[in-house]
Design a protein around this motif. Structure first.
Motif, PDB file in Angstrom:
ATOM      1  N   THR A  79     -99.085  27.541  38.610  1.00 39.40           N
ATOM      2  CA  THR A  79     -99.989  27.787  37.301  1.00 39.40           C
ATOM      3  C   THR A  79    -100.324  26.760  36.938  1.00 39.40           C
ATOM      4  O   THR A  79    -101.438  27.354  36.903  1.00 39.40           O
ATOM      5  CB  THR A  79     -99.398  29.389  36.521  1.00 39.40           C
ATOM      6  N   ASP A  80    -100.325  25.989  37.128  1.00 37.14           N
ATOM      7  CA  ASP A  80    -100.948  24.443  36.690  1.00 37.14           C
ATOM      8  C   ASP A  80    -102.129  23.837  37.752  1.00 37.14           C
ATOM      9  O   ASP A  80    -102.777  23.499  37.169  1.00 37.14           O
ATOM     10  CB  ASP A  80     -99.942  23.666  35.886  1.00 37.14           C
ATOM     11  N   ARG A  81    -101.826  25.123  38.733  1.00 33.04           N
ATOM     12  CA  ARG A  81    -103.122  23.824  39.721  1.00 33.04           C
ATOM     13  C   ARG A  81    -102.516  22.954  40.176  1.00 33.04           C
ATOM     14  O   ARG A  81    -103.043  22.042  39.806  1.00 33.04           O
ATOM     15  CB  ARG A  81    -104.328  24.782  38.998  1.00 33.04           C
ATOM     16  N   SER A  82    -102.061  22.611  39.748  1.00 35.03           N
ATOM     17  CA  SER A  82    -100.757  20.440  39.970  1.00 35.03           C
ATOM     18  C   SER A  82    -100.995  20.190  41.579  1.00 35.03           C
ATOM     19  O   SER A  82    -100.771  19.081  41.984  1.00 35.03           O
ATOM     20  CB  SER A  82     -99.651  20.131  39.306  1.00 35.03           C
ATOM     21  N   GLY A  83    -101.098  20.865  42.054  1.00 36.84           N
ATOM     22  CA  GLY A  83    -100.268  20.971  43.741  1.00 36.84           C
ATOM     23  C   GLY A  83     -98.869  20.833  44.139  1.00 36.84           C
ATOM     24  O   GLY A  83     -98.372  20.280  45.277  1.00 36.84           O
ATOM     25  N   ARG A  84     -98.131  21.214  43.060  1.00 36.87           N
ATOM     26  CA  ARG A  84     -96.698  20.956  42.720  1.00 36.87           C
ATOM     27  C   ARG A  84     -96.377  22.128  42.545  1.00 36.87           C
ATOM     28  O   ARG A  84     -96.506  22.928  41.748  1.00 36.87           O
ATOM     29  CB  ARG A  84     -95.873  19.671  42.201  1.00 36.87           C
ATOM     30  N   ILE A  85     -94.534  22.545  42.559  1.00 34.93           N
ATOM     31  CA  ILE A  85     -94.458  23.350  42.777  1.00 34.93           C
ATOM     32  C   ILE A  85     -92.750  23.190  41.715  1.00 34.93           C
ATOM     33  O   ILE A  85     -91.897  22.690  42.580  1.00 34.93           O
ATOM     34  CB  ILE A  85     -94.068  25.054  42.943  1.00 34.93           C
ATOM     35  N   SER A  86     -92.326  23.353  40.639  1.00 34.33           N
ATOM     36  CA  SER A  86     -90.563  23.720  40.432  1.00 34.33           C
ATOM     37  C   SER A  86     -89.968  24.714  40.616  1.00 34.33           C
ATOM     38  O   SER A  86     -90.144  25.690  41.043  1.00 34.33           O
ATOM     39  CB  SER A  86     -90.637  23.830  38.833  1.00 34.33           C
ATOM     40  N   CYS A  87     -88.829  24.404  40.115  1.00 32.42           N
ATOM     41  CA  CYS A  87     -87.436  25.637  40.788  1.00 32.42           C
ATOM     42  C   CYS A  87     -87.898  26.697  40.345  1.00 32.42           C
ATOM     43  O   CYS A  87     -87.911  27.724  41.019  1.00 32.42           O
ATOM     44  CB  CYS A  87     -86.479  25.018  39.798  1.00 32.42           C
ATOM     45  N   ASN A  88     -88.417  26.953  38.920  1.00 30.96           N
ATOM     46  CA  ASN A  88     -88.722  27.941  38.319  1.00 30.96           C
ATOM     47  C   ASN A  88     -90.117  28.999  39.515  1.00 30.96           C
ATOM     48  O   ASN A  88     -89.431  30.319  39.545  1.00 30.96           O
ATOM     49  CB  ASN A  88     -89.274  28.300  36.970  1.00 30.96           C
ATOM     50  N   GLU A  89     -91.049  28.133  39.990  1.00 29.47           N
ATOM     51  CA  GLU A  89     -91.725  28.315  40.510  1.00 29.47           C
ATOM     52  C   GLU A  89     -91.533  28.917  41.780  1.00 29.47           C
ATOM     53  O   GLU A  89     -91.686  30.174  42.420  1.00 29.47           O
ATOM     54  CB  GLU A  89     -93.221  27.828  40.358  1.00 29.47           C
ATOM     55  N   LEU A  90     -90.762  27.932  42.258  1.00 26.52           N
ATOM     56  CA  LEU A  90     -90.055  28.433  43.803  1.00 26.52           C
ATOM     57  C   LEU A  90     -89.220  28.924  43.817  1.00 26.52           C
ATOM     58  O   LEU A  90     -89.365  30.343  44.632  1.00 26.52           O
ATOM     59  CB  LEU A  90     -89.067  27.255  43.956  1.00 26.52           C
ATOM     60  N   GLN A  91     -88.513  29.692  42.235  1.00 24.71           N
ATOM     61  CA  GLN A  91     -87.517  31.424  42.073  1.00 24.71           C
ATOM     62  C   GLN A  91     -88.450  31.952  42.964  1.00 24.71           C
ATOM     63  O   GLN A  91     -88.025  33.186  43.156  1.00 24.71           O
ATOM     64  CB  GLN A  91     -87.222  31.228  40.948  1.00 24.71           C
ATOM     65  N   GLN A  92     -90.264  31.988  41.480  1.00 23.83           N
ATOM     66  CA  GLN A  92     -91.237  33.567  42.414  1.00 23.83           C
ATOM     67  C   GLN A  92     -91.042  33.531  42.880  1.00 23.83           C
ATOM     68  O   GLN A  92     -91.839  34.749  43.666  1.00 23.83           O
ATOM     69  CB  GLN A  92     -92.256  33.270  40.654  1.00 23.83           C
ATOM     70  N   ALA A  93     -91.767  32.363  44.100  1.00 28.27           N
ATOM     71  CA  ALA A  93     -91.516  32.163  45.532  1.00 28.27           C
ATOM     72  C   ALA A  93     -90.545  33.211  45.975  1.00 28.27           C
ATOM     73  O   ALA A  93     -91.358  34.196  47.247  1.00 28.27           O
ATOM     74  CB  ALA A  93     -92.179  31.830  45.600  1.00 28.27           C
ATOM     75  N   LEU A  94     -90.019  33.043  45.597  1.00 29.40           N
ATOM     76  CA  LEU A  94     -88.721  34.342  46.966  1.00 29.40           C
ATOM     77  C   LEU A  94     -88.126  34.701  46.563  1.00 29.40           C
ATOM     78  O   LEU A  94     -86.835  35.261  47.147  1.00 29.40           O
ATOM     79  CB  LEU A  94     -87.693  32.563  46.378  1.00 29.40           C
ATOM     80  N   SER A  95     -88.895  35.756  45.273  1.00 28.06           N
ATOM     81  CA  SER A  95     -88.549  37.051  45.942  1.00 28.06           C
ATOM     82  C   SER A  95     -88.627  38.215  46.246  1.00 28.06           C
ATOM     83  O   SER A  95     -89.452  37.939  46.809  1.00 28.06           O
ATOM     84  CB  SER A  95     -89.497  37.724  44.054  1.00 28.06           C
TER      85      SER A  95
END
Length: 233
Positions: A79-95
């Protein structure tokens, strides 16, 4: 003395992050490399019901070897367009359409695939996670016969036995007590199935490194025991 794994040459291996086991080839202490072709998590996982959104404007251009669907997922959660994702963002992707992956499994995947050890994933790390999950999904579906997204005591026992582990019902009772989801009829969901297999494989590899005569029995010090414990948590 510790009595452990008795059979070293049957079943299918459960590698920690280099690919799902192949039933025809088994080395419980070795690692099977994933097939060279990537076919995608959604193609193999009936539990994934969403379609990836189109990639939003992103200041990091997609890698030349990107899979379009995966790049769309990555951009959607970054969401912050950083080119990296956190654990919370990875969890969203794995839903997976039913419920999110539990955070313990997500953190385990982050630890396994975060090549920079920064606590965040770049797209290449993310791609490897989905490759890993797509392969485990195919294995899981073989035992989730009713396609409920969860497997029973008998099914997890059958799966691990087919992987080559010879373990008592007492062990499986402990596994189900620790990992079964009460909201899913006390069965084991896909995310916990992955976690069980990865942890069990890591424990087995540590055990094998000390079981030099392949007797299934080792003698270790308290410090060695603690080292093994902390290497797998």
């Amino acid at each position: 003395m510790y009595g452990g794994y008795q059979n070293y040459n049957q079943g299918a291996s459960a590698p920690p992050y280099q690919g799902a086991p192949q039933h025809q080839q088994y080395n419980p202490y070795g690692s099977q490399h994933p097939p060279p072709n990537y076919q995608g998590y959604q193609q193999h996982n009936p539990y994934q019901q969403q379609q990836p959104p189109p990639p939003a404007a992103h200041r990091h251009p997609p890698p030349p070897t990107q899979q379009p669907d995966l790049w769309g997922w990555f951009c959607a959660v970054d969401t912050d367009r950083s080119g990296r994702i956190s654990c919370n963002e990875l969890q969203q992707a794995l839903s997976n359409g039913f419920e999110k992956f539990n955070m313990q499994t997500v953190q385990m995947l982050m630890n396994l695939f975060d090549a920079s050890n920064s606590g965040q994933m770049v797209f290449d790390d993310f791609r490897k996670v989905f490759d890993f999950i797509s392969q485990w999904s195919r294995i899981f579906q073989q035992y989730d016969t009713d396609r409920s997204g969860a497997i029973s005591f008998t099914e997890i026992k059958t799966a691990l036995t087919n992987f080559g582990y010879r373990l008592s019902d007492r062990f499986y009772n402990i596994i189900c007590s620790r990992f079964a989801n009460q909201k899913r009829n006390n069965e084991i969901t896909f995310d916990n199935f992955i976690r069980i297999c990865v942890v069990l494989n890591n424990v087995t590899k540590n055990f094998q490194s000390l079981d030099t005569n392949r007797s299934g029995v080792i003698q270790i010090s308290y410090e060695q025991f603690v080292e093994i414990l902390f290497s797998i948590v």
